[in-house]
Every structure is written in structure tokens, then in C-alpha cells.
Design a protein around this motif. Sequence first.
Motif, PDB file in Angstrom:
ATOM      1  N   MET A   1      34.915  27.075  43.409  1.00  0.00           N
ATOM      2  CA  MET A   1      33.725  26.740  44.026  1.00  0.00           C
ATOM      3  C   MET A   1      33.043  27.794  45.048  1.00  0.00           C
ATOM      4  SD  MET A   1      33.880  22.743  45.653  1.00  0.00           S
ATOM      5  CE  MET A   1      34.652  23.485  47.242  1.00  0.00           C
ATOM      6  N   ARG A   2      31.687  27.861  44.874  1.00  0.00           N
ATOM      7  CA  ARG A   2      30.960  28.873  45.783  1.00  0.00           C
ATOM      8  C   ARG A   2      29.981  28.238  46.412  1.00  0.00           C
ATOM      9  NH1 ARG A   2      28.718  33.257  42.084  1.00  0.00           N
ATOM     10  NH2 ARG A   2      28.121  31.602  40.903  1.00  0.00           N
ATOM     11  N   LEU A   3      30.792  27.612  47.567  1.00  0.00           N
ATOM     12  CA  LEU A   3      29.734  26.622  48.357  1.00  0.00           C
ATOM     13  C   LEU A   3      29.808  26.982  49.894  1.00  0.00           C
ATOM     14  CD1 LEU A   3      28.371  24.050  48.839  1.00  0.00           C
ATOM     15  CD2 LEU A   3      30.454  22.700  49.211  1.00  0.00           C
ATOM     16  N   TYR A   4      28.668  27.153  50.470  1.00  0.00           N
ATOM     17  CA  TYR A   4      28.421  27.739  51.658  1.00  0.00           C
ATOM     18  C   TYR A   4      27.808  26.481  52.548  1.00  0.00           C
ATOM     19  CZ  TYR A   4      29.680  32.366  49.620  1.00  0.00           C
ATOM     20  OH  TYR A   4      30.187  33.453  49.174  1.00  0.00           O
ATOM     21  N   VAL A   5      28.015  26.622  54.008  1.00  0.00           N
ATOM     22  CA  VAL A   5      27.476  26.079  54.912  1.00  0.00           C
ATOM     23  C   VAL A   5      26.508  26.635  55.832  1.00  0.00           C
ATOM     24  CG1 VAL A   5      27.619  24.184  56.492  1.00  0.00           C
ATOM     25  CG2 VAL A   5      28.675  23.723  54.280  1.00  0.00           C
ATOM     26  N   LYS A  42      33.256  28.430  51.386  1.00  0.00           N
ATOM     27  CA  LYS A  42      33.677  29.909  51.531  1.00  0.00           C
ATOM     28  C   LYS A  42      33.383  30.538  53.014  1.00  0.00           C
ATOM     29  CE  LYS A  42      33.519  32.792  47.715  1.00  0.00           C
ATOM     30  NZ  LYS A  42      33.025  33.272  46.730  1.00  0.00           N
ATOM     31  N   ALA A  43      32.206  30.069  53.529  1.00  0.00           N
ATOM     32  CA  ALA A  43      31.799  30.457  54.991  1.00  0.00           C
ATOM     33  C   ALA A  43      30.827  29.362  55.588  1.00  0.00           C
ATOM     34  CB  ALA A  43      31.339  31.743  54.959  1.00  0.00           C
ATOM     35  N   PHE A  44      31.029  29.224  56.855  1.00  0.00           N
ATOM     36  CA  PHE A  44      30.361  28.315  57.545  1.00  0.00           C
ATOM     37  C   PHE A  44      29.401  29.328  58.418  1.00  0.00           C
ATOM     38  CE2 PHE A  44      30.500  26.151  61.766  1.00  0.00           C
ATOM     39  CZ  PHE A  44      29.252  25.611  61.668  1.00  0.00           C
ATOM     40  N   PHE A  45      27.958  29.375  58.330  1.00  0.00           N
ATOM     41  CA  PHE A  45      27.195  30.024  59.218  1.00  0.00           C
ATOM     42  C   PHE A  45      26.610  29.049  60.329  1.00  0.00           C
ATOM     43  CE2 PHE A  45      27.177  32.193  55.112  1.00  0.00           C
ATOM     44  CZ  PHE A  45      27.321  33.473  55.481  1.00  0.00           C
ATOM     45  N   VAL A  46      26.775  29.671  61.485  1.00  0.00           N
ATOM     46  CA  VAL A  46      26.033  29.167  62.728  1.00  0.00           C
ATOM     47  C   VAL A  46      24.602  30.011  62.936  1.00  0.00           C
ATOM     48  CG1 VAL A  46      26.242  28.775  65.201  1.00  0.00           C
ATOM     49  CG2 VAL A  46      28.166  28.541  63.564  1.00  0.00           C
ATOM     50  N   VAL A  47      23.578  29.561  62.687  1.00  0.00           N
ATOM     51  CA  VAL A  47      22.378  30.197  62.683  1.00  0.00           C
ATOM     52  C   VAL A  47      21.501  30.009  63.744  1.00  0.00           C
ATOM     53  CG1 VAL A  47      20.268  30.770  61.295  1.00  0.00           C
ATOM     54  CG2 VAL A  47      22.367  30.079  60.170  1.00  0.00           C
ATOM     55  N   THR A  48      21.277  31.290  64.610  1.00  0.00           N
ATOM     56  CA  THR A  48      20.547  31.063  65.996  1.00  0.00           C
ATOM     57  C   THR A  48      19.894  32.158  66.267  1.00  0.00           C
ATOM     58  OG1 THR A  48      20.439  30.432  68.180  1.00  0.00           O
ATOM     59  CG2 THR A  48      22.476  31.181  67.385  1.00  0.00           C
ATOM     60  N   PRO A  49      18.450  32.253  66.435  1.00  0.00           N
ATOM     61  CA  PRO A  49      17.976  33.863  66.844  1.00  0.00           C
ATOM     62  C   PRO A  49      18.234  34.034  68.252  1.00  0.00           C
ATOM     63  CG  PRO A  49      16.280  32.079  66.788  1.00  0.00           C
ATOM     64  CD  PRO A  49      17.649  31.437  66.622  1.00  0.00           C
ATOM     65  N   LEU A  50      18.795  33.179  69.134  1.00  0.00           N
ATOM     66  CA  LEU A  50      19.115  33.514  70.443  1.00  0.00           C
ATOM     67  C   LEU A  50      20.320  33.836  70.856  1.00  0.00           C
ATOM     68  CD1 LEU A  50      17.807  29.666  71.913  1.00  0.00           C
ATOM     69  CD2 LEU A  50      16.348  31.596  71.323  1.00  0.00           C
ATOM     70  N   GLU A  51      19.991  35.404  71.374  1.00  0.00           N
ATOM     71  CA  GLU A  51      21.237  36.212  71.704  1.00  0.00           C
ATOM     72  C   GLU A  51      22.444  35.604  72.420  1.00  0.00           C
ATOM     73  OE1 GLU A  51      20.067  40.030  72.333  1.00  0.00           O
ATOM     74  OE2 GLU A  51      18.819  40.250  70.587  1.00  0.00           O
ATOM     75  N   GLU A  55      26.250  34.755  71.291  1.00  0.00           N
ATOM     76  CA  GLU A  55      27.122  35.346  72.013  1.00  0.00           C
ATOM     77  C   GLU A  55      28.202  34.084  72.599  1.00  0.00           C
ATOM     78  OE1 GLU A  55      28.819  37.897  72.350  1.00  0.00           O
ATOM     79  OE2 GLU A  55      30.372  37.213  73.962  1.00  0.00           O
ATOM     80  N   LEU A  56      27.418  32.998  72.661  1.00  0.00           N
ATOM     81  CA  LEU A  56      28.317  31.638  72.971  1.00  0.00           C
ATOM     82  C   LEU A  56      29.258  31.383  71.807  1.00  0.00           C
ATOM     83  CD1 LEU A  56      29.185  29.095  74.435  1.00  0.00           C
ATOM     84  CD2 LEU A  56      27.163  28.023  73.646  1.00  0.00           C
ATOM     85  N   ALA A  57      28.661  31.254  70.503  1.00  0.00           N
ATOM     86  CA  ALA A  57      29.382  31.198  69.553  1.00  0.00           C
ATOM     87  C   ALA A  57      30.646  32.107  69.169  1.00  0.00           C
ATOM     88  CB  ALA A  57      28.480  31.039  68.124  1.00  0.00           C
ATOM     89  N   ARG A  58      30.069  33.438  69.472  1.00  0.00           N
ATOM     90  CA  ARG A  58      31.127  34.377  69.245  1.00  0.00           C
ATOM     91  C   ARG A  58      32.211  34.431  70.061  1.00  0.00           C
ATOM     92  NH1 ARG A  58      26.599  38.164  68.926  1.00  0.00           N
ATOM     93  NH2 ARG A  58      26.207  37.889  66.688  1.00  0.00           N
ATOM     94  N   GLU A  81      38.382  30.789  61.275  1.00  0.00           N
ATOM     95  CA  GLU A  81      37.929  32.365  60.556  1.00  0.00           C
ATOM     96  C   GLU A  81      36.946  32.214  59.620  1.00  0.00           C
ATOM     97  OE1 GLU A  81      42.465  34.282  61.391  1.00  0.00           O
ATOM     98  OE2 GLU A  81      41.847  33.001  59.488  1.00  0.00           O
ATOM     99  N   LEU A  82      36.404  31.061  59.052  1.00  0.00           N
ATOM    100  CA  LEU A  82      35.378  30.741  58.167  1.00  0.00           C
ATOM    101  C   LEU A  82      34.143  30.649  58.908  1.00  0.00           C
ATOM    102  CD1 LEU A  82      36.803  27.751  55.951  1.00  0.00           C
ATOM    103  CD2 LEU A  82      36.800  30.189  55.347  1.00  0.00           C
ATOM    104  N   MET A  83      34.056  30.713  60.064  1.00  0.00           N
ATOM    105  CA  MET A  83      32.559  30.827  60.643  1.00  0.00           C
ATOM    106  C   MET A  83      31.975  32.198  60.992  1.00  0.00           C
ATOM    107  SD  MET A  83      31.999  29.094  64.516  1.00  0.00           S
ATOM    108  CE  MET A  83      31.447  30.175  65.548  1.00  0.00           C
ATOM    109  N   ARG A  84      30.634  32.073  60.804  1.00  0.00           N
ATOM    110  CA  ARG A  84      29.969  33.491  60.813  1.00  0.00           C
ATOM    111  C   ARG A  84      28.705  33.178  61.671  1.00  0.00           C
ATOM    112  NH1 ARG A  84      33.806  34.697  58.472  1.00  0.00           N
ATOM    113  NH2 ARG A  84      34.243  35.204  56.478  1.00  0.00           N
TER     114      ARG A  84
END
Lengths: 189, 189
Positions: A1-5, A42-51, A55-58, A81-84
Motif C-alpha cells: 500500500m502507498r496510502l498517505y493521509v 505511510k505518513a500522516f501529514f498535519v498541514v498548516t501554514p501558521l508557524e 511548532e505546537l504539532a512539532r 513517528e508517522l506524523m509529518r
Amino acid sequence: MRLYVGLLHFPVYNKNHDRIASAITTFDLHDCSRLAKTYGVKAFFVVTPLEDQQELARRVLRHWTVGHGAEYNSNRKEALELMRVSPSLESCVEEITRWEAQKPLLMVTDAAKRKAPTLTYGQAKAMVRADKAVLLLFGTAWGLVDEVFKQADYLLDPIEGYTDYNHLSVRSAAAIILDRLAGRDQLDS
Amino acid sequence: MRLYVGLLHFPVYNKNHDRIASAITTFDLHDCSRLAKTYGVKAFFVVTPLEDQQELARRVLRHWTVGHGAEYNSNRKEALELMRVSPSLESCVEEITRWEAQKPLLMVTDAAKRKAPTLTYGQAKAMVRADKAVLLLFGTAWGLVDEVFKQADYLLDPIEGYTDYNHLSVRSAAAIILDRLAGRDQLDS
């Protein structure tokens, strides 16, 4: 599987149908990471332009992958570990394109029925099983703005429960859709 | 359908396998109420013997059903109206028994595979569709204690994702299991 969220915090609508960047809900990060780990994403992306939100997510990520949380709960570490963290949908697509040497198909979902032709869950599951690179997108707040739907390659049917109520949390929607697309066939096993 | 959901905060295990009463996570109340509304569940019981925790749940309930929240978001009101606060599993079963004039079947689920014979999701769905009164139980923290499993009429198979990782949040597990038991048949529609 090559599934991303991808969980998009921008561009989404607020209650008044204004375009906004929503705030991160840390429960979403945990629940979606654990779902990603369970369903072979394969990876879960948290997408936000707000710095400050990036930083909160990191900070959550560091706590559970290298900080005290990693020792306290190694299962959570494995999931997070799957979160980006990504600043935009575009950069998230670019990153996947580099990994896969191919642009992922964008699949979106919406609580409301749209006019565009939609994909059944059976069709979408077959696509995922056929090892297509797929990025499944979820919107926070009052949902993804129209232009994201226009960019998408495929639109999934809304989740139908037993009633016509369609106001699930994004966490619940992600759980149900991942189970439908990547769960083992369970009804007759 | 005569399906009920119970979210137990006692008796459950903590990380060290001690019997405890866990604290309420307000996200669980919202997510499970919205799931209950979506999947035609007749009532969602928040079960805790701790009075301050019962009061916390009731405060959330009041805010969204009669307070400011009811005006702000009527969809949330509709969902939370299905929520009941109960001091114990026994009193929750008694309440359902009064409504249905019949004791509900207790179905439990566990992340780990148990030795007891389990029910497939297909069998459980058939039971729900056949209008049996069913109380589906979920445990918070590190899961329901063994004696709850002994009381249960049926044990559901653990959720199997694509991997062997089995550490979903109770919110995610509830979403997936309700979709499997009470969702419209979607794969071929």
C-alpha cells in the motif's frame, strides 16, 4: 500500500463559510497517527501554514518520539513517528512525489453530497489495494474549501450511517474511512 | 434498531493493570454522541461512579443541550441529547431493561485477542439488524477489567487494520465498530 493521509487546517471554512486557517486539536494528531499506524498508512501529514501551530504539532511530536512520552508509552511513539508537519497541501504533495517518484492521486471526502461523480468505497479500496499512490485528505473546522475539491482526482461518497445525520468529527470520519479503504475484509471472516 | 452504547470509566485497568476509575475525556463525549446520532444508536451512556466526573459530563450536556452551545450549534445539541450519565454498568443495564422491557445483550470488544469464542462483525451486524436489544460496551484507559468480559454475552473480534498495531483510541474504535455494525452496506453501493 502507498496510502498517505493529510489533515488540512488551511484552506478550510469556518461556521460562517469564511476561508480560514483552523487551530490544531492535539487529539486529532494522536488519533490520526494511531489510525495511520493501524491501517498501514505511510505518513500522516498535519498541514498548516501558521508557524505557531506547526511548532505546537512539532512539540507534541518531540514529546512522544524523543521526549518523556517515548519512554512512557512506546506504542504512541511508533504511531507518532508517522506524523509529518507540512506548511501547505502543495508541499505535502511534493514530498510524497519525491518519495514515490510519482504524483499521488488526491482523494477527498465531504460530509455533504456533491454533484461531482463520486467514488464508492469499494472502488477506492480496489485502488488502494492495487498499490496506487494515494493521498487521502481531510478538512478540519467546517470542511475543505471548494478549490481543494476542484484539485482532487477523486471524490469519495459521504459516510452514510444509519440516519441522515452527517456531523461526525474529523477523527471519527478518518477512522471510518481508513477502515473502509484499508481494513481487512472482516464481514465474512 | 435497538442498539445502545456504553463508555465505561469504571472498572477499567490503568497502565500498571490496577483497577481504577478513569477521568472523563470530554472529546469522547462529543465524538461518541455524534457517532450515536449518525448510526441510529438509541442512547449513549457515560458510565462513571465518581460524582465530580458525573457532574463534568452533565455540565457538557447542559451547555450543548440547553445552554449557549444549543444555540451556537444545533447539530451538536441533537447529538448530545442522546447522552445519559450513569453511575454503573448495572444501573445502565437496568435503565435499558425498563425501556425495552427486556435485558439487553452485552457485547464487548477488546484490542487483544481473547480465548473466548468471538463474534464476527457479520454475525454481530445481523443481530443488530434483527432488532435485538444490544448494549455495546467500550472501556477507557487501558481497557475493561476481566469481570466485565465474564458478564458479557458476546465478545467481538478485535479490530484488525492492515498491520498488527492495536492501540487505537476508544473514539476511533467506537467509530469503526459502529460503522461495521450499523453502517449502510457501502462496498457495492
